[in-house]
Motif scaffolding. Structure first.
Motif, PDB file in Angstrom:
ATOM      1  N   MET A  59       0.986  -1.361  -0.041  1.00  0.00           N
ATOM      2  CA  MET A  59      -0.085  -0.044   0.099  1.00  0.00           C
ATOM      3  C   MET A  59       0.822   1.212   0.171  1.00  0.00           C
ATOM      4  O   MET A  59       0.158   2.337  -0.368  1.00  0.00           O
ATOM      5  N   SER A  60       2.105   0.997   0.375  1.00  0.00           N
ATOM      6  CA  SER A  60       2.929   2.335   0.356  1.00  0.00           C
ATOM      7  C   SER A  60       3.314   2.892  -0.763  1.00  0.00           C
ATOM      8  O   SER A  60       3.351   2.306  -1.896  1.00  0.00           O
ATOM      9  N   ARG A  61       3.702   4.323  -0.855  1.00  0.00           N
ATOM     10  CA  ARG A  61       4.103   4.944  -2.228  1.00  0.00           C
ATOM     11  C   ARG A  61       5.569   4.599  -2.369  1.00  0.00           C
ATOM     12  O   ARG A  61       5.895   5.067  -3.573  1.00  0.00           O
ATOM     13  N   ASN A  62       6.288   3.931  -1.534  1.00  0.00           N
ATOM     14  CA  ASN A  62       7.525   3.928  -1.907  1.00  0.00           C
ATOM     15  C   ASN A  62       7.743   2.892  -2.743  1.00  0.00           C
ATOM     16  O   ASN A  62       7.328   1.697  -3.047  1.00  0.00           O
ATOM     17  N   PRO A  63       8.566   3.536  -3.957  1.00  0.00           N
ATOM     18  CA  PRO A  63       8.754   2.567  -5.151  1.00  0.00           C
ATOM     19  C   PRO A  63       9.747   1.459  -5.133  1.00  0.00           C
ATOM     20  O   PRO A  63       9.659   0.756  -6.111  1.00  0.00           O
TER      21      PRO A  63
END
Ligand SMILES: C[S@@+](CC[C@H](N)C(=O)[O-])C[C@H]1O[C@@H](n2cnc3c(N)ncnc32)[C@H](O)[C@@H]1O
Length: 372
Positions: A35-39
């Motif tokens: 769910m994180s925006r961390n790519p």
């Protein structure tokens, strides 16, 4: 048909607990990164992977990893993310069996589009310090070290793993062995800085906690926030204790591990047995007042710290909860009781002792003392 590992025995009950903790933790860990925006890529390193199943076809850690990925298929598809699973074992025959078992399981679960597997038959240290350093430095990592952590996770390796960003690792230690042979040069040489007298003088039931504490010596001074959390496992022989040690620099990593641990044992959250002798404490003694259970002691400590104003808000309470090895529910129960008893007041229907409110939304509420 998955191939059986002709070398392995059936997993014993303690091994099942160990695998369940790993699986429950991964179950909590994975959605955070999906769910994180961390790519950065999501990566699981199972570096003592075995062959996939025990003799009775009970799944080992690599198969459990796939089962967790399948459980989160909906969000993985929605976010168009994949999980990279690195499977290593020094025994190349096991790796060949594992490859066949994993390919079959991926097909059975229909998760081909969301998992990428890579196999290697290397010594653990080579695998970490040579083969996978590039991936380790660039991903969100969960590393499982399911063998001989006392020998393998020495100061250099511990510090290397701690230096990695967004990396949580769990390692296995046969703590009873260290307890029994603390003066053996073969034991001492792996950790010359450990206090072996302290380990020697601790009770056998608590030895894993003390061994775990010794690893704190290795935390580099520039790492200010970290959690090193033990989970003790008694073997079915009721004599030997081993356990897992989870290491994370992120509060959510600690939060998720503690959730998994308290799910495994709602009495103490850090062992598969009654490590604090709480059942005895609950019954008490006719002539003596009942002593407090682990949860009650924590709640009493929290109350005292709130009344002394050492804990002023939900952020303070959240970090105390993690540092003391508890979960938000235990803190919330006490804080709500204090509100009902009109000892404190605050501006919210609940105590907000959780990661989402404290760190994500930065919603900090003050617990004000009620003047009498
Ligand atoms: C306890 S088993 C792992 C079980 C596995 N996690 C599972 O759930 O089925 C430990 C494994 O570590 C492997 N092993 C032992 N020494 C190793 C080393 N130095 N490097 C990598 N693997 C090693 C063994 O071949 C064995 O399969």
């Amino acid at each position: 048909m998955p191939i059986r590992d002709i070398f392995d025995k059936p997993f014993d009950d303690g091994t099942i607990v160990k695998l369940e903790i790993f699986q429950k933790y991964f179950e909590e860990w994975l959605p955070v990164f999906v769910m994180s925006r961390n790519p950065k890529p999501i990566q699981v390193f199972d570096l003592f992977a075995g062959s996939g199943y025990d003799q009775n076809h009970v799944p080992g850690s690599p198969i459990r990893t796939l089962e967790v990925i399948a459980k989160h298929r909906r969000i993985l598809a929605q976010k168009k993310k994949q999980v990279f699973v690195f499977l290593n074992d020094a025994d190349s025959q096991k790796i060949e069996q594992l490859r066949i078992n994993i390919e079959q399981k991926v097909k059975d679960l229909s998760i081909q589009s969301m998992v990428v597997t890579q196999f290697s038959a290397r010594d653990f240290r080579d695998s970490v310090l040579n083969d996978h350093t590039k991936e380790l430095k660039s991903g969100n990592n969960l590393i499982f070290i399911d063998q001989n952590g006392f020998k393998e996770v020495n100061e250099q390796l511990f510090q290397f793993l701690m230096s990695l960003d967004t990396t949580d690792f769990i390692f296995f230690v046969s703590s009873s062995y260290v307890h029994r042979f603390p003066d053996e040069p073969e034991v001492r040489r792996h950790h010359p800085r450990f206090d072996f007298d302290k380990i020697k003088n601790t009770s056998w039931k608590k030895v894993h906690n003390v061994v775990c504490d010794e690893f704190r010596r290795y935390v580099p001074s520039n790492v200010k926030r970290y959690w090193i959390i033990p989970f003790s496992i008694m073997k079915p022989d009721m004599v030997n204790i081993y356990g897992l040690i989870a290491v994370t620099k992120h509060p959510l990593g600690a939060d998720k591990f503690l959730n998994a641990a308290w799910k495994e044992n709602a009495l103490n959250g850090n062992a598969n047995f009654d490590i604090e002798e709480e059942e005895k404490k609950k019954q008490g003694d006719f002539f003596k007042p009942r002593t407090l259970t682990k949860i009650e002691s924590f709640q009493l400590m929290l109350q005292e710290l709130i009344l002394k104003r050492n804990i002023k808000n939900n952020s303070d309470a959240y970090y105390l909860t993690l540092d003391e090895g508890h979960i938000g529910k235990h803190a919330n129960e006490k804080i709500m009781e204090m509100k009902r008893d009109k000892l404190i007041t605050f501006d919210s229907p609940s105590s907000l002792v959780n990661y989402k409110k404290v760190e994500k939304e930065k919603r900090i509420i003050e617990y004000k003392l009620v003047k009498k």
